[in-house]
Motif scaffolding. Sequence first.
Motif, short mmCIF file in Angstrom:
data_model
loop_
_atom_site.label_atom_id
_atom_site.label_comp_id
_atom_site.label_asym_id
_atom_site.label_seq_id
_atom_site.Cartn_x
_atom_site.Cartn_y
_atom_site.Cartn_z
N GLN A 30 46.97 38.24 44.35
CA GLN A 30 48.07 38.80 43.56
C GLN A 30 49.27 37.86 43.56
OE1 GLN A 30 49.83 42.46 45.09
NE2 GLN A 30 50.04 43.24 43.02
N MET A 31 49.54 37.23 44.69
CA MET A 31 50.66 36.30 44.78
C MET A 31 50.47 35.13 43.81
SD MET A 31 53.57 35.85 46.35
CE MET A 31 53.47 36.88 47.83
N ALA A 32 49.21 34.77 43.57
CA ALA A 32 48.91 33.65 42.67
C ALA A 32 48.73 34.09 41.23
CB ALA A 32 47.64 32.94 43.15
N GLY A 33 48.94 35.38 40.94
CA GLY A 33 48.83 35.88 39.58
C GLY A 33 47.48 36.47 39.23
N ASN A 34 46.69 36.83 40.24
CA ASN A 34 45.38 37.45 40.05
C ASN A 34 44.42 36.62 39.19
OD1 ASN A 34 45.46 39.81 41.64
ND2 ASN A 34 46.60 40.92 40.06
N PRO A 35 44.23 35.34 39.49
CA PRO A 35 43.24 34.56 38.74
C PRO A 35 41.80 34.97 39.07
CG PRO A 35 44.10 33.25 40.53
CD PRO A 35 44.93 34.50 40.49
N ILE A 36 41.60 35.63 40.21
CA ILE A 36 40.28 36.07 40.63
C ILE A 36 40.15 37.56 40.32
CG2 ILE A 36 38.70 36.27 42.60
CD1 ILE A 36 40.54 34.17 44.01
N ASP A 37 38.99 37.96 39.81
CA ASP A 37 38.74 39.38 39.55
C ASP A 37 38.84 40.15 40.87
OD1 ASP A 37 37.66 41.91 39.14
OD2 ASP A 37 36.08 41.21 37.81
N PRO A 38 39.84 41.06 41.02
CA PRO A 38 40.03 41.74 42.30
C PRO A 38 38.83 42.57 42.74
CG PRO A 38 41.97 42.00 40.90
CD PRO A 38 40.89 41.41 40.04
N VAL A 39 38.10 43.14 41.79
CA VAL A 39 36.94 43.96 42.14
C VAL A 39 35.82 43.10 42.73
CG1 VAL A 39 35.17 45.54 41.26
CG2 VAL A 39 37.52 45.72 40.43
N GLN A 40 35.58 41.95 42.09
CA GLN A 40 34.57 41.04 42.62
C GLN A 40 34.99 40.50 43.98
OE1 GLN A 40 31.56 40.13 41.20
NE2 GLN A 40 31.87 41.55 39.49
N LEU A 41 36.27 40.21 44.15
CA LEU A 41 36.79 39.73 45.42
C LEU A 41 36.62 40.79 46.51
CD1 LEU A 41 38.22 37.52 47.05
CD2 LEU A 41 40.41 38.44 46.23
N GLU A 42 36.90 42.04 46.16
CA GLU A 42 36.74 43.13 47.12
C GLU A 42 35.29 43.23 47.58
OE1 GLU A 42 37.32 47.98 47.41
OE2 GLU A 42 38.18 46.89 45.73
N ALA A 43 34.36 43.16 46.63
CA ALA A 43 32.94 43.22 46.99
C ALA A 43 32.56 42.06 47.92
CB ALA A 43 32.08 43.18 45.73
N ALA A 44 33.08 40.88 47.62
CA ALA A 44 32.77 39.72 48.45
C ALA A 44 33.32 39.88 49.87
CB ALA A 44 33.34 38.46 47.81
#
Length: 368
Positions: free
Chosen positions: A217-231
């Motif tokens: 989020q600090m970087a502007g959410n370039p990564i899909d948060p849902v996929q990151l959560e799963a990982a």
Amino acid sequence: MHASSLSEPVVTDREALQEFIDILWEYTPTIERDVARLKNHPTEHAVVGNLFRTLHNIKGDAALCRVEVAVAIVHPMESVLVRVRNGDLPFTNAIAEATLLTIDRLELAVERLSSEQTLAGLQLQLLIEGLEKLAAATPSELDACVADLIEAVTGKRPVTVAVKAPAAQRKPGDASRSQTADDLLFFLTLANQFEMRSPRFAGRTMRILRLALETNQMAGNPIDPVQLEAAIYMHDVGMMFLPESVWLRASALTPAEQRIMRAHPEYAAGLLSRMESWAAAAAMVAQHHETPFGKGYPGALTGEQICPGAKVLAIVDAFEAVMLKHTERGRKRSLLRAIAEVNACDQQFAPEWIEPFNQVIRRAAESR
């Protein structure tokens, strides 16, 4: 509880109180995550169920630790979520605000108990009474009840508490969102099973999740948060396919054992890759031990070959490991030491993610 017991509760077991505070600290990120998700997807019943279970567990732990004031605070909020879970009430932004206010006051209350301060001024009696009214409200009364509750407890009336009620009819995409929630709950269950293998792992998943999502989020959410959560949930699950004599030991590994350990990312990534819609998370898990200069495993990838999610996961996972190391060695100021150690590994982590991570850690340190 009587009003006087809420403002001046008697602590009969200070060690048990501290144990409850530690438990609550672990639960809070889960609650914040589930509330945030439900504000965007209020019909995800699996997440509602997970939020209810978390509050129920908090109440149970409070009872076991004999922190009666915590039981009194959580019980009416739990009653509200029972109605949401049963479909009697929609999950709205109003209920989200009530949930967060409840947890905020609970944290303040136990912190004051720990430092032997009075609870007067927290308006706990008004909080409990307001939550009890909310638990008995009709859907049309939710906004007004929560506005009254917030004003009574904080002294400030919210301008508005926008309602985001579920649609009357099912819309396209609802089924896929429900499947995503079910998958995440399954991944979280596996992560919890991993944590239960050793007391050293308790709470690590939620700590890593919070750091990773906030860094993204600090970087502007370039990564899909849902996929990151799963990982985050799955990145170490592959350990459970390895001999416990290897991955549960705290001492140094032999070269042969290190080779065994290096297989764990591919086990978990293989599971994710075989499930629909989780290819991005699978890549993050598979690559989270890669390093920018090709010294990592399993593929000796470099630079842009490594996906951003894996780069973030590598940093937060290492930070958690360093924190654990300093804590077990009994060192003081483990947070500062961990920050310094992670920042010193300039060839192990992606430099573009170090600054967002540092900002998150600085903000956390300041809030403490």
